[in-house]
Design a protein around this motif. Structure first.
Motif, PDB file in Angstrom:
ATOM      1  N   LYS A 112       0.820  -1.221   0.000  1.00 31.19           N
ATOM      2  CA  LYS A 112       0.000   0.000   0.000  1.00 31.19           C
ATOM      3  C   LYS A 112       0.844   1.256   0.000  1.00 31.19           C
ATOM      4  O   LYS A 112       0.400   2.306  -0.460  1.00 31.19           O
ATOM      5  CB  LYS A 112      -0.934  -0.009   1.208  1.00 31.19           C
ATOM      6  CG  LYS A 112      -2.051  -1.046   1.122  1.00 31.19           C
ATOM      7  CD  LYS A 112      -3.001  -0.920   2.298  1.00 31.19           C
ATOM      8  CE  LYS A 112      -4.159  -1.925   2.176  1.00 31.19           C
ATOM      9  NZ  LYS A 112      -5.111  -1.813   3.308  1.00 31.19           N
ATOM     10  N   GLY A 113       2.062   1.132   0.544  1.00 32.20           N
ATOM     11  CA  GLY A 113       2.946   2.294   0.560  1.00 32.20           C
ATOM     12  C   GLY A 113       3.248   2.819  -0.826  1.00 32.20           C
ATOM     13  O   GLY A 113       3.468   4.030  -1.011  1.00 32.20           O
ATOM     14  N   GLN A 114       3.254   1.934  -1.823  1.00 32.46           N
ATOM     15  CA  GLN A 114       3.487   2.361  -3.201  1.00 32.46           C
ATOM     16  C   GLN A 114       2.356   3.279  -3.673  1.00 32.46           C
ATOM     17  O   GLN A 114       2.598   4.314  -4.301  1.00 32.46           O
ATOM     18  CB  GLN A 114       3.563   1.131  -4.119  1.00 32.46           C
ATOM     19  CG  GLN A 114       4.684   0.170  -3.798  1.00 32.46           C
ATOM     20  CD  GLN A 114       6.014   0.646  -4.339  1.00 32.46           C
ATOM     21  OE1 GLN A 114       6.060   1.493  -5.221  1.00 32.46           O
ATOM     22  NE2 GLN A 114       7.096   0.122  -3.805  1.00 32.46           N
ATOM     23  N   THR A 115       1.137   2.881  -3.359  1.00 29.82           N
ATOM     24  CA  THR A 115      -0.016   3.703  -3.744  1.00 29.82           C
ATOM     25  C   THR A 115      -0.009   5.034  -3.009  1.00 29.82           C
ATOM     26  O   THR A 115      -0.258   6.097  -3.593  1.00 29.82           O
ATOM     27  CB  THR A 115      -1.315   2.947  -3.444  1.00 29.82           C
ATOM     28  OG1 THR A 115      -1.324   1.701  -4.156  1.00 29.82           O
ATOM     29  CG2 THR A 115      -2.531   3.757  -3.855  1.00 29.82           C
ATOM     30  N   GLU A 116       0.268   4.991  -1.720  1.00 36.81           N
ATOM     31  CA  GLU A 116       0.289   6.212  -0.918  1.00 36.81           C
ATOM     32  C   GLU A 116       1.365   7.173  -1.409  1.00 36.81           C
ATOM     33  O   GLU A 116       1.153   8.390  -1.476  1.00 36.81           O
ATOM     34  CB  GLU A 116       0.513   5.864   0.544  1.00 36.81           C
ATOM     35  CG  GLU A 116      -0.655   5.082   1.161  1.00 36.81           C
ATOM     36  CD  GLU A 116      -0.318   4.525   2.529  1.00 36.81           C
ATOM     37  OE1 GLU A 116       0.849   4.663   2.957  1.00 36.81           O
ATOM     38  OE2 GLU A 116      -1.218   3.945   3.171  1.00 36.81           O
ATOM     39  N   ALA A 117       2.515   6.627  -1.790  1.00 36.68           N
ATOM     40  CA  ALA A 117       3.598   7.479  -2.295  1.00 36.68           C
ATOM     41  C   ALA A 117       3.203   8.113  -3.628  1.00 36.68           C
ATOM     42  O   ALA A 117       3.482   9.299  -3.870  1.00 36.68           O
ATOM     43  CB  ALA A 117       4.866   6.648  -2.462  1.00 36.68           C
ATOM     44  N   ALA A 118       2.552   7.340  -4.485  1.00 37.62           N
ATOM     45  CA  ALA A 118       2.127   7.879  -5.779  1.00 37.62           C
ATOM     46  C   ALA A 118       1.109   8.989  -5.606  1.00 37.62           C
ATOM     47  O   ALA A 118       1.165  10.017  -6.290  1.00 37.62           O
ATOM     48  CB  ALA A 118       1.560   6.753  -6.632  1.00 37.62           C
ATOM     49  N   VAL A 119       0.157   8.781  -4.696  1.00 33.77           N
ATOM     50  CA  VAL A 119      -0.867   9.804  -4.440  1.00 33.77           C
ATOM     51  C   VAL A 119      -0.233  11.072  -3.870  1.00 33.77           C
ATOM     52  O   VAL A 119      -0.610  12.198  -4.228  1.00 33.77           O
ATOM     53  CB  VAL A 119      -1.946   9.250  -3.487  1.00 33.77           C
ATOM     54  CG1 VAL A 119      -2.907  10.360  -3.064  1.00 33.77           C
ATOM     55  CG2 VAL A 119      -2.716   8.110  -4.160  1.00 33.77           C
ATOM     56  N   SER A 120       0.747  10.900  -2.992  1.00 29.99           N
ATOM     57  CA  SER A 120       1.415  12.066  -2.397  1.00 29.99           C
ATOM     58  C   SER A 120       2.192  12.872  -3.429  1.00 29.99           C
ATOM     59  O   SER A 120       2.430  14.074  -3.244  1.00 29.99           O
ATOM     60  CB  SER A 120       2.364  11.614  -1.281  1.00 29.99           C
ATOM     61  OG  SER A 120       3.463  10.897  -1.824  1.00 29.99           O
ATOM     62  N   LEU A 121       2.558  12.199  -4.528  1.00 32.36           N
ATOM     63  CA  LEU A 121       3.266  12.901  -5.601  1.00 32.36           C
ATOM     64  C   LEU A 121       2.311  13.590  -6.576  1.00 32.36           C
ATOM     65  O   LEU A 121       2.747  14.229  -7.529  1.00 32.36           O
ATOM     66  CB  LEU A 121       4.158  11.922  -6.369  1.00 32.36           C
ATOM     67  CG  LEU A 121       5.367  11.374  -5.599  1.00 32.36           C
ATOM     68  CD1 LEU A 121       6.061  10.286  -6.407  1.00 32.36           C
ATOM     69  CD2 LEU A 121       6.349  12.502  -5.271  1.00 32.36           C
ATOM     70  N   GLY A 122       1.018  13.429  -6.335  1.00 29.91           N
ATOM     71  CA  GLY A 122       0.023  14.113  -7.153  1.00 29.91           C
ATOM     72  C   GLY A 122      -0.573  13.286  -8.267  1.00 29.91           C
ATOM     73  O   GLY A 122      -1.312  13.818  -9.104  1.00 29.91           O
ATOM     74  N   LEU A 123      -0.315  11.998  -8.286  1.00 32.23           N
ATOM     75  CA  LEU A 123      -0.894  11.141  -9.318  1.00 32.23           C
ATOM     76  C   LEU A 123      -2.358  10.863  -9.011  1.00 32.23           C
ATOM     77  O   LEU A 123      -2.735  10.709  -7.839  1.00 32.23           O
ATOM     78  CB  LEU A 123      -0.133   9.819  -9.429  1.00 32.23           C
ATOM     79  CG  LEU A 123       1.073   9.780 -10.379  1.00 32.23           C
ATOM     80  CD1 LEU A 123       2.217  10.655  -9.845  1.00 32.23           C
ATOM     81  CD2 LEU A 123       1.568   8.342 -10.552  1.00 32.23           C
ATOM     82  N   THR A 124      -3.171  10.818 -10.033  1.00 30.96           N
ATOM     83  CA  THR A 124      -4.573  10.464  -9.861  1.00 30.96           C
ATOM     84  C   THR A 124      -4.682   8.961  -9.588  1.00 30.96           C
ATOM     85  O   THR A 124      -3.723   8.206  -9.836  1.00 30.96           O
ATOM     86  CB  THR A 124      -5.380  10.799 -11.129  1.00 30.96           C
ATOM     87  OG1 THR A 124      -4.919   9.964 -12.207  1.00 30.96           O
ATOM     88  CG2 THR A 124      -5.209  12.268 -11.503  1.00 30.96           C
ATOM     89  N   PRO A 125      -5.832   8.499  -9.059  1.00 35.91           N
ATOM     90  CA  PRO A 125      -5.995   7.058  -8.834  1.00 35.91           C
ATOM     91  C   PRO A 125      -5.750   6.221 -10.083  1.00 35.91           C
ATOM     92  O   PRO A 125      -5.141   5.147 -10.012  1.00 35.91           O
ATOM     93  CB  PRO A 125      -7.447   6.947  -8.353  1.00 35.91           C
ATOM     94  CG  PRO A 125      -7.718   8.257  -7.701  1.00 35.91           C
ATOM     95  CD  PRO A 125      -6.962   9.267  -8.508  1.00 35.91           C
ATOM     96  N   TRP A 126      -6.225   6.705 -11.255  1.00 34.94           N
ATOM     97  CA  TRP A 126      -6.016   5.963 -12.492  1.00 34.94           C
ATOM     98  C   TRP A 126      -4.534   5.942 -12.874  1.00 34.94           C
ATOM     99  O   TRP A 126      -3.997   4.911 -13.280  1.00 34.94           O
ATOM    100  CB  TRP A 126      -6.825   6.576 -13.616  1.00 34.94           C
ATOM    101  CG  TRP A 126      -6.452   6.065 -14.979  1.00 34.94           C
ATOM    102  CD1 TRP A 126      -5.974   6.793 -16.019  1.00 34.94           C
ATOM    103  CD2 TRP A 126      -6.515   4.717 -15.450  1.00 34.94           C
ATOM    104  NE1 TRP A 126      -5.718   5.990 -17.105  1.00 34.94           N
ATOM    105  CE2 TRP A 126      -6.054   4.709 -16.787  1.00 34.94           C
ATOM    106  CE3 TRP A 126      -6.917   3.520 -14.875  1.00 34.94           C
ATOM    107  CZ2 TRP A 126      -5.978   3.550 -17.550  1.00 34.94           C
ATOM    108  CZ3 TRP A 126      -6.845   2.354 -15.647  1.00 34.94           C
ATOM    109  CH2 TRP A 126      -6.392   2.381 -16.962  1.00 34.94           C
TER     110      TRP A 126
END
Length: 214
Positions: A112-126
């Motif tokens: 889940k940390g991968q998803t959280e890191a991506a979101v924190s970088l401004g990536l959309t869910p898609w």
């Protein structure tokens, strides 16, 4: 074996249809499986439960029954399909249910940390799913997906019941013509084995290449 050699071109035609059915069904099955997996993980309550119900029904019923429903059952409602089209649809729907579970497990295996890191970088869910989660999930999904692919190659023999002249049906027609069974059954067994080994080799190469990336 002389009869086999005399009719080898006919058996090769059957092998061609076996490969065609396998590849087309696997292609659409991959799409169905990915959509259903994401629906179960990311969809709302209704979509998630519809996807779950689809998987439960398909995995809980024999593939032969599904083929009969598509080919023999749908004409009762005015939908008549050719043998090859019925084979494509029934096998795609079947393989999609199994692949959805493979993809779902692979997606859940990504920390889940991968998803959280991506979101924190401004990536959309898609964007997170496409650029971060799916590439890592693919590495996990390849081995079980390969087993499913080889299994599908062998299950194409079931569509012979709806008169698709794939490899098994080709052998049955030759047996009915010459009243000799063993040489033709041995020949198609070897052809199935060669095709299975070929696809296993390709998938092993893909798995090795993906593993090097990580």
């Amino acid at each position: 074996m002389e009869l086999v050699l005399q009719n080898f071109q006919f058996l090769l035609t059957g092998a061609y249809y076996t490969l065609l059915i396998t590849i087309v069904s696997m292609f659409f099955g991959l799409i169905i499986g990915m959509v259903v997996a994401i629906a179960r993980l990311k969809g709302n309550w209704l979509i998630s439960n519809l996807a779950k119900g689809y998987v439960s029904i398909i995995r809980g019923t024999p593939i032969l029954v599904q083929i009969f429903i598509i080919y023999y059952g749908l004409p009762d409602y005015g939908i008549t399909l050719g043998p090859l089209t019925a084979a494509f649809i029934s096998l795609s729907i079947n393989i999609g249910a199994y692949l959805s579970e493979t993809f779902r497990g692979a997606i859940l295996s990504v920390p889940k940390g991968q998803t959280e890191a991506a979101v924190s970088l401004g990536l959309t869910p898609w964007q997170t799913m496409r650029r971060v989660v799916l590439p890592q999930a693919a590495r996990v999904a390849i081995p079980p997906m390969g087993n499913t692919f080889v299994g599908m190659l062998k299950e194409t023999s079931l569509v012979s019941v709806v008169t698709v002249t794939e490899l098994l049906r080709s052998a049955q027609l030759l047996i009915a013509q010459y009243y000799v069974a063993m040489p033709f059954y041995i020949a198609i067994a070897l052809m199935y084995w060669v095709m299975s080994m070929f696809f296993s080799y390709i998938l092993d190469r893909i798995e090795s290449r993906l593993s090097k990336a990580y």
